[in-house]
Every structure is written in structure tokens, then in C-alpha cells.
Scaffold this active site. Structure first.
Site, PDB file in Angstrom:
ATOM      1  N   CYS A 212      -0.343   4.035   2.276  1.00  0.00           N
ATOM      2  CA  CYS A 212      -0.056   3.786   3.694  1.00  0.00           C
ATOM      3  C   CYS A 212       1.413   4.019   4.017  1.00  0.00           C
ATOM      4  CB  CYS A 212      -0.380   2.343   4.067  1.00  0.00           C
ATOM      5  SG  CYS A 212      -1.991   1.784   3.530  1.00  0.00           S
ATOM      6  N   ASP A 213       2.301   3.542   3.160  1.00  0.00           N
ATOM      7  CA  ASP A 213       3.706   3.423   3.553  1.00  0.00           C
ATOM      8  C   ASP A 213       4.689   4.260   2.745  1.00  0.00           C
ATOM      9  OD1 ASP A 213       2.928   1.614   5.491  1.00  0.00           O
ATOM     10  OD2 ASP A 213       3.122  -0.105   4.142  1.00  0.00           O
TER      11      ASP A 213
ATOM     12  N   CYS B 246       0.830  -1.207   0.000  1.00  0.00           N
ATOM     13  CA  CYS B 246       0.000   0.000   0.000  1.00  0.00           C
ATOM     14  C   CYS B 246       0.864   1.256   0.000  1.00  0.00           C
ATOM     15  CB  CYS B 246      -0.912  -0.039   1.219  1.00  0.00           C
ATOM     16  SG  CYS B 246      -1.902   1.433   1.438  1.00  0.00           S
TER      17      CYS B 246
END
Ligand SMILES: Cc1cc2nc3c(=O)[nH]c(=O)nc-3n(C[C@H](O)[C@H](O)[C@H](O)COP(=O)(O)OP(=O)(O)OC[C@H]3O[C@@H](n4cnc5c(N)ncnc54)[C@H](O)[C@@H]3O)c2cc1C
Length: 325
Positions: free
Chosen positions: A136-137, A133
Site C-alpha cells: 500500500c505505502d 502494508c
């Protein structure tokens, strides 16, 4: 018989449980025997869930959600649903132990699974350089060298997004041409931070506690080489966990459970769905949690409208103020 059963214990399931428990519905949450807490149990730092300015560890966040749901009376059982019967007004849920639970309403929040490459190091280094993701990261990879695996639209989108952070991005693809749409390809080709590595498969992920590189195997002649990098984003697809309801609920072209407009109502009255299992696009913890809220409110409304015989009132599925679609 229960009023409400919730299947799944990720952000969608537990948020639905918090709302339903506070509405005094005493929901049963079937949390799974091995994956209770959902996908955030597989990650370390979550920096984008509101309310945690310093970030929060994924497992800690999920433990808190569970505690919050239990505090208001949700019952959590660590078992898997193995069969569902959604046909009648009473929904029947069979658990792995053989136990059968019945309820007037059901919330299906089983999430979706990112496809894995299926190689050594992938699980061990998840959250330590291996990610599924970019939203997300990506932020963790400022000025780093990373790679994206995949050749479709989502791989191009992830790679292009990651150029905001990383200094260099390899896109590793098994073939010598992409599946991605023309426009996504062109955007990626035009970005000078992105370099394509064609005809190559990632066959090993290197590093003890964090990713230090990958081993590539040529899909043409089988030769191997190593590529030094600090992050690997796997973008080879995503499968909504719908196998239990394939023949019982309507699905979308993307394979997610169909819901009616902005609601959580599925094609079967009394069955609601929430989280990544209905979401082909956003798939974030906070959107899953929000969707769990919608499902709990829809279920609460449905249950309130059941007549004494347990038959849904004609408009039981319609929430006031929401458009009829
Ligand atoms: C490694 C990783 C890192 C991530 N990092 C972030 C991040 O930093 N920020 C962010 O916003 N999002 C992040 N995400 C995405 C986020 O985790 C998901 O969007 C979110 O968890 C979806 O919530 P959900 O409740 O819909 O599903 P899930 O979290 O997938 O939960 C589904 C639940 O259903 C259960 N289940 C499935 N089938 C059954 C069954 N038959 N019986 C019983 N239970 C069942 C599963 O075991 C699981 O507990 C990350 C995802 C991954 C994989």
C-alpha cells in the site's frame, strides 16, 4: 425477519451491501460502533484503488462506498455484533445494544487486525510514516530511510519489496536470529540496501506530524539509542477477526475463515464470508471489495433457492458454472 445481514463495513462489507441492495435484498449492515468504515479509516492517501487517478483519502473512499450502498437501500447500524447463533436455518445476530436481528443469510466481513507494537506515537503517526502494508505505502518512501519491525517471513518479504523504493532499510528484530524461512532470510541478507538491527525493540516513535526516527531499546542490556528514519513498517503479524465464530465456522491453519474454493461459502449453509477475514495473502482494499461481490452473489443465489418454508434447496449453495469442491 430479514433476508440478509452483513457484519462489517470495510470494502468487503460495503461492496457486498451495494450488490445485495441492488438485488433488492434490503441488507442490514452492522458497521461497528467505533470502527465503521474499516481499516482505510486509519490511513490518508490511497493511491491504488482503481478509478481515482489522483488518489483518494481512505475515509473519503469509505464514505462514498457507504453512500453508494445506502442509495440502493442498505440500512447501516453503528453497533457491534456481540454474539452470533449460526446453528439453525435462521441466523441470530445480537448487537451491543441488546437488539437481536434475524436473517436467512449472513455475510461475515469483519476484516483482520495488523498486530501493533503498542507504543506511543504508533496510532498518531499511522499514515504519516507508520504503516502496516508495504504494497500500500512503499511508493511513498522513494529514496527514504525506513525500517521494518519483525523477524518472520512477512517482515523479510516487506523489507525486500521496499528496496524497490527506499534507499536504506533497517530490519529491527528483538532477537539475534530470524524466524523467517531460510530462503527469505538469504534474500534479505543478500540485499545491500538492508541492514539488520539485532536484539532491539522499538520503544518510541519520534516526530510530531511525520515520523523522524525511532527510539530503540536493547533487549540485552536495556540501553537506548535513537535511529533517524522517515518510515516504519510494522510486520509482526496479523489476526483475522474471527472470535465471534471460532466454535461455529471452520477456520484454516492461518486462522482465516475457511471458504469453499473460489466461493464465499463457509462451513455453515447460509453463512458467507468475505474480505481480509478469509484472506491470509493479499489483504488489499480492491481484493476485499471483489470478495464482497462474490459473497453478495453467493448469498443472493442461496436466498433465491430457499423454498417457501425457508428451507435451503439441496443445491442452494452451489453456483452454476463454479466447480463443486
Ligand atoms: C493503515 C492502513 C493502510 C492501508 N492502505 C491501503 C491502501 O492504500 N490500499 C489498499 O488496497 N489497502 C490498504 N490497506 C489494507 C485495506 O485497508 C484492507 O485490505 C481492507 O480494508 C480490508 O477490507 P475488509 O472489508 O475485509 O476489512 P476492514 O476494512 O478491516 O473492515 C472490517 C470491518 O468489520 C468491522 N467489525 C469487526 N468486528 C465487528 C463486530 N463484531 N461487529 C461489527 N463490526 C465489526 C470493523 O469495525 C470494520 O468496520 C491498508 C490497511 C491499513 C491498516
Amino acid at each position: 425477519m430479514r433476508q440478509l445481514i452483513i457484519i462489517g463495513s470495510g470494502p468487503a462489507g460495503y461492496t457486498a451491501a451495494i450488490y445485495a441492495a441492488r438485488a433488492n435484498l434490503k441488507p442490514l449492515v452492522v458497521a461497528s460502533s467505533v470502527e465503521a468504515g474499516g481499516e482505510l479509516m486509519n490511513t490518508t492517501e490511497v493511491e491504488n484503488f482503481p478509478g481515482f487517478p489522483e488518489g483518494v483519502q481512505g475515509p473519503d473512499l469509505m464514505t462514498k462506498m457507504q453512500e453508494q450502498a445506502e442509495r440502493f437501500g442498505a440500512e447501516v447500524v453503528y453497533d457491534d455484533v456481540t454474539a452470533l447463533d449460526l446453528a439453525g436455518s435462521v441466523k441470530r445476530v445480537t448487537l451491543g445494544s441488546g437488539r437481536v436481528e434475524e436473517a436467512d443469510a449472513l455475510i461475515f466481513a469483519t476484516g483482520s487486525a495488523y498486530r501493533k507494537i503498542g507504543i506511543a506515537g504508533e496510532e498518531r503517526l499511522s499514515g504519516r510514516g507508520v504503516s502496516w502494508c508495504a504494497t500500500c505505502d512503499g511508493f511513498f518512501f522513494r529514496e527514504r530511510t525506513i525500517a521494518v519491525v519483525g523477524g518472520g517471513d512477512s517482515a523479510m518479504e516487506e523489507a525486500t519489496f521496499l528496496t524497490r523504493f527506499a534507499s536504506k532499510i533497517y530490519v529491527i528484530h528483538r532477537r539475534d536470529e530470524l524466524r523467517a524461512s531460510k530462503i527469505m532470510q538469504e534474500r534479505a541478507f543478500a540485499n545491500d540496501k538492508i541492514e539488520f538491527v539485532w536484539n532491539s525493540a522499538v520503544t518510541d516513535i519520534l516526530g510530531e506530524d511525520a515520523v523522524t526516527g525511532v527510539q530503540l531499546t536493547s533487549t540485552v542490556d536495556g540501553s537506548t539509542r535513537e535511529l533517524e528514519l522517515q518510515g516504519l513498517f510494522v510486520a509482526i503479524g496479523n489476526d483475522p477477526r474471527t472470535h465471534l465464530v471460532h466454535d461455529q465456522l471452520e477456520l484454516t491453519a492461518e486462522g482465516t475463515i475457511w471458504v469453499d474454493g473460489r466461493s464465499s461459502r463457509t462451513s455453515v449453509p447460509g453463512v458467507f464470508a468475505a474480505g481480509d477475514v478469509i484472506d491470509p495473502t493479499y489483504r488489499q482494499a480492491v481484493t476485499a471489495a471483489a470478495s464482497g461481490t462474490v459473497a453478495a452473489l453467493d448469498a443472493e443465489h442461496f436466498l433465491a433457492a430457499l423454498d417457501e418454508a425457508g428451507t435451503p434447496a439441496p443445491d442452494a449453495d452451489q453456483i452454476e458454472g463454479l466447480p463443486v469442491l
